[in-house]
Design a protein around this motif. Structure first.
Motif, PDB file in Angstrom:
ATOM      1  N   LEU A 204       0.826  -1.204   0.000  1.00  0.00           N
ATOM      2  CA  LEU A 204       0.000   0.000   0.000  1.00  0.00           C
ATOM      3  C   LEU A 204       0.863   1.259   0.000  1.00  0.00           C
ATOM      4  O   LEU A 204       0.560   2.225  -0.704  1.00  0.00           O
ATOM      5  N   ASP A 205       1.945   1.248   0.756  1.00  0.00           N
ATOM      6  CA  ASP A 205       2.859   2.384   0.795  1.00  0.00           C
ATOM      7  C   ASP A 205       3.448   2.650  -0.584  1.00  0.00           C
ATOM      8  O   ASP A 205       3.509   3.797  -1.038  1.00  0.00           O
TER       9      ASP A 205
ATOM     10  N   PHE B 238      -3.397  11.316  -3.132  1.00  0.00           N
ATOM     11  CA  PHE B 238      -2.625  10.103  -2.873  1.00  0.00           C
ATOM     12  C   PHE B 238      -1.562  10.350  -1.801  1.00  0.00           C
ATOM     13  O   PHE B 238      -1.357   9.523  -0.912  1.00  0.00           O
ATOM     14  N   ALA B 239      -0.893  11.482  -1.895  1.00  0.00           N
ATOM     15  CA  ALA B 239       0.140  11.806  -0.904  1.00  0.00           C
ATOM     16  C   ALA B 239      -0.475  11.978   0.483  1.00  0.00           C
ATOM     17  O   ALA B 239       0.074  11.501   1.480  1.00  0.00           O
ATOM     18  N   ALA B 240      -1.634  12.656   0.542  1.00  0.00           N
ATOM     19  CA  ALA B 240      -2.300  12.838   1.830  1.00  0.00           C
ATOM     20  C   ALA B 240      -2.779  11.497   2.388  1.00  0.00           C
ATOM     21  O   ALA B 240      -2.688  11.252   3.594  1.00  0.00           O
ATOM     22  N   GLY B 241      -3.284  10.631   1.505  1.00  0.00           N
ATOM     23  CA  GLY B 241      -3.720   9.305   1.945  1.00  0.00           C
ATOM     24  C   GLY B 241      -2.572   8.492   2.516  1.00  0.00           C
ATOM     25  O   GLY B 241      -2.717   7.828   3.544  1.00  0.00           O
ATOM     26  N   ALA B 242      -1.426   8.571   1.858  1.00  0.00           N
ATOM     27  CA  ALA B 242      -0.246   7.848   2.354  1.00  0.00           C
ATOM     28  C   ALA B 242       0.178   8.377   3.719  1.00  0.00           C
ATOM     29  O   ALA B 242       0.523   7.606   4.623  1.00  0.00           O
ATOM     30  N   GLY B 243       0.140   9.689   3.876  1.00  0.00           N
ATOM     31  CA  GLY B 243       0.499  10.275   5.168  1.00  0.00           C
ATOM     32  C   GLY B 243      -0.508   9.948   6.252  1.00  0.00           C
ATOM     33  O   GLY B 243      -0.144   9.685   7.395  1.00  0.00           O
ATOM     34  N   PHE B 244      -1.781   9.967   5.898  1.00  0.00           N
ATOM     35  CA  PHE B 244      -2.832   9.691   6.875  1.00  0.00           C
ATOM     36  C   PHE B 244      -2.789   8.247   7.350  1.00  0.00           C
ATOM     37  O   PHE B 244      -2.927   7.965   8.547  1.00  0.00           O
TER      38      PHE B 244
ATOM     39  N   SER C 119       1.320   4.030   6.448  1.00  0.00           N
ATOM     40  CA  SER C 119       1.569   2.632   6.104  1.00  0.00           C
ATOM     41  C   SER C 119       3.009   2.213   6.389  1.00  0.00           C
ATOM     42  O   SER C 119       3.250   1.063   6.754  1.00  0.00           O
ATOM     43  N   ASP C 120       3.962   3.130   6.268  1.00  0.00           N
ATOM     44  CA  ASP C 120       5.351   2.767   6.575  1.00  0.00           C
ATOM     45  C   ASP C 120       5.516   2.456   8.056  1.00  0.00           C
ATOM     46  O   ASP C 120       6.206   1.497   8.434  1.00  0.00           O
TER      47      ASP C 120
END
Length: 155
Positions: free
Chosen positions: A48-49, A87-93, A96-97
């Motif tokens: 996902l990340d 997408f960037a905001a979703g990754a930050g929210f 996943s890392d």
């Protein structure tokens, strides 16, 4: 089981050893299941990340290049830019890392519980202390999902 004259009962030594082994086997099986689950979760969060991060980078690059290329493609570029930001905001929210690292820590902790249980079961005699050590190790594995990675010591 031994019953005394006053009506109290106690487990015999063989029955006590059998129950201890059964509990250690249950802990080993739980550790095996949890280790596999943590492994699958770590893989999911890694994928996902990558998916969110790569999509955000690709859309941002495409939007920037398209916006500078010509006036005709500025509208599609303007639409791609918010998608990239999403997408960037979703990754930050979703972080996943961080979730991937937590599940990797948990996988290692559950593997330790599993290994200790296997070693304990190979012994001829199992004691209460062995079960106590395994239960402490299990608690550490449960806490590993929330724990932070050890930070390097400052010189």
């Amino acid at each position: 089981m031994v019953t005394f004259a006053d009506g109290t009962t106690r487990l015999g030594p063989d029955e006590l050893a059998h129950r201890l082994r059964a509990e250690i086997e249950r802990l080993r099986d739980e550790a095996t299941r949890q280790r596999k689950l943590a492994h699958r979760r770590a893989e999911f969060w890694a994928k996902l990340d990558i998916a969110l991060g790569f999509s955000a980078a690709l859309l941002a690059g495409t939007a920037g290049a398209a916006g500078l290329a010509s006036a005709d493609v500025r509208v599609p570029a303007a639409l791609a830019a918010p998608a990239s930001a999403g997408f960037a905001a979703g990754a930050g929210f979703l972080r996943s890392d961080t979730r991937r690292r937590a599940n990797k820590r948990a996988r290692h902790a559950w593997a330790s519980v599993e290994a200790r249980a296997v070693v304990t079961l190979t012994r001829e005699h199992v004691a209460h202390e062995d079960l106590g050590d395994l239960l402490e190790c299990r608690q550490a594995a449960l806490a590993s999902y929330d724990g932070e990675e050890p930070r390097p010591e400052a010189p």
